[in-house]
Scaffold this motif. Structure first.
Motif, PDB file in Angstrom:
ATOM      1  N   ASP A  57      28.739  -7.497  30.931  1.00 29.48           N
ATOM      2  CA  ASP A  57      29.406  -7.053  32.152  1.00 29.48           C
ATOM      3  C   ASP A  57      30.921  -7.217  32.064  1.00 29.48           C
ATOM      4  O   ASP A  57      31.667  -6.376  32.549  1.00 29.48           O
ATOM      5  CB  ASP A  57      28.925  -7.866  33.363  1.00 29.48           C
ATOM      6  CG  ASP A  57      27.446  -7.733  33.633  1.00 29.48           C
ATOM      7  OD1 ASP A  57      26.880  -6.662  33.352  1.00 29.48           O
ATOM      8  OD2 ASP A  57      26.845  -8.712  34.114  1.00 29.48           O
ATOM      9  N   THR A  58      31.365  -8.333  31.514  1.00 32.51           N
ATOM     10  CA  THR A  58      32.790  -8.660  31.451  1.00 32.51           C
ATOM     11  C   THR A  58      33.391  -8.142  30.145  1.00 32.51           C
ATOM     12  O   THR A  58      32.668  -7.813  29.222  1.00 32.51           O
ATOM     13  CB  THR A  58      32.996 -10.188  31.529  1.00 32.51           C
ATOM     14  OG1 THR A  58      32.382 -10.803  30.392  1.00 32.51           O
ATOM     15  CG2 THR A  58      32.407 -10.770  32.805  1.00 32.51           C
ATOM     16  N   TYR A  85      32.669  -9.270  38.862  1.00 37.01           N
ATOM     17  CA  TYR A  85      31.505  -9.054  38.003  1.00 37.01           C
ATOM     18  C   TYR A  85      30.277  -9.780  38.555  1.00 37.01           C
ATOM     19  O   TYR A  85      30.419 -10.760  39.294  1.00 37.01           O
ATOM     20  CB  TYR A  85      31.813  -9.534  36.583  1.00 37.01           C
ATOM     21  CG  TYR A  85      32.932  -8.761  35.950  1.00 37.01           C
ATOM     22  CD1 TYR A  85      32.686  -7.545  35.331  1.00 37.01           C
ATOM     23  CD2 TYR A  85      34.239  -9.241  35.997  1.00 37.01           C
ATOM     24  CE1 TYR A  85      33.729  -6.817  34.756  1.00 37.01           C
ATOM     25  CE2 TYR A  85      35.283  -8.512  35.424  1.00 37.01           C
ATOM     26  CZ  TYR A  85      35.013  -7.308  34.819  1.00 37.01           C
ATOM     27  OH  TYR A  85      36.035  -6.585  34.265  1.00 37.01           O
TER      28      TYR A  85
END
Length: 133
Positions: A48-49, A72
């Motif tokens: 996600d990051t 996030y």
């Protein structure tokens, strides 16, 4: 570094070296020196990051390249699994505030996990240098 600064620091990435799936159920820091207040823990995914965020100072005026983890998904309230022989895509992060002069490092990463129906507790060596001395 000064009193009032807020930082986020990531726990070490976790690898499951066993032949059975592991489910991480909680993490925390053990040795928190005077001058540091824990504001909370989060769990984020490198999927996600923009990668593994080792550590950074939060700022009210972000510059190019700054990442706000609050944007996030945070998996902190759900156990996460690590497949046998795999490096986890999830990583724990502590959010903390400097409340006074910090004279010693933060150390000791604690992890709770389950494997094959058994609950385990393990302390991992880690150290975060925020000391101002």
């Amino acid at each position: 570094m000064k009193v009032g600064d807020v930082y986020r620091m990531a726990f070490p990435l976790t690898r499951n070296t066993s032949k059975q799936t592991v489910s991480v159920t909680g993490v925390k820091l053990l040795n928190i020196p005077a001058g540091v207040k824990i504001l909370g823990y989060g769990v984020y995914s490198v999927k996600d990051t923009p990668g593994y965020r080792l550590g950074y100072q939060e700022t009210t005026h972000p510059t190019a390249g700054d990442v706000d983890l609050d944007k996030y998904p945070n998996y902190a309230h759900h156990p996460y699994t690590i497949k046998p022989g795999a490096l986890s895509d999830k990583y724990a992060v502590v959010r903390l505030k400097v409340t006074a002069q910090v004279k010693a490092p933060i150390s000791g990463c604690d992890a709770d996990y389950t494997q094959a129906g058994q609950t385990y507790h393990q302390t991992l060596a880690c150290k975060f240098g925020l000391d101002m001395a």
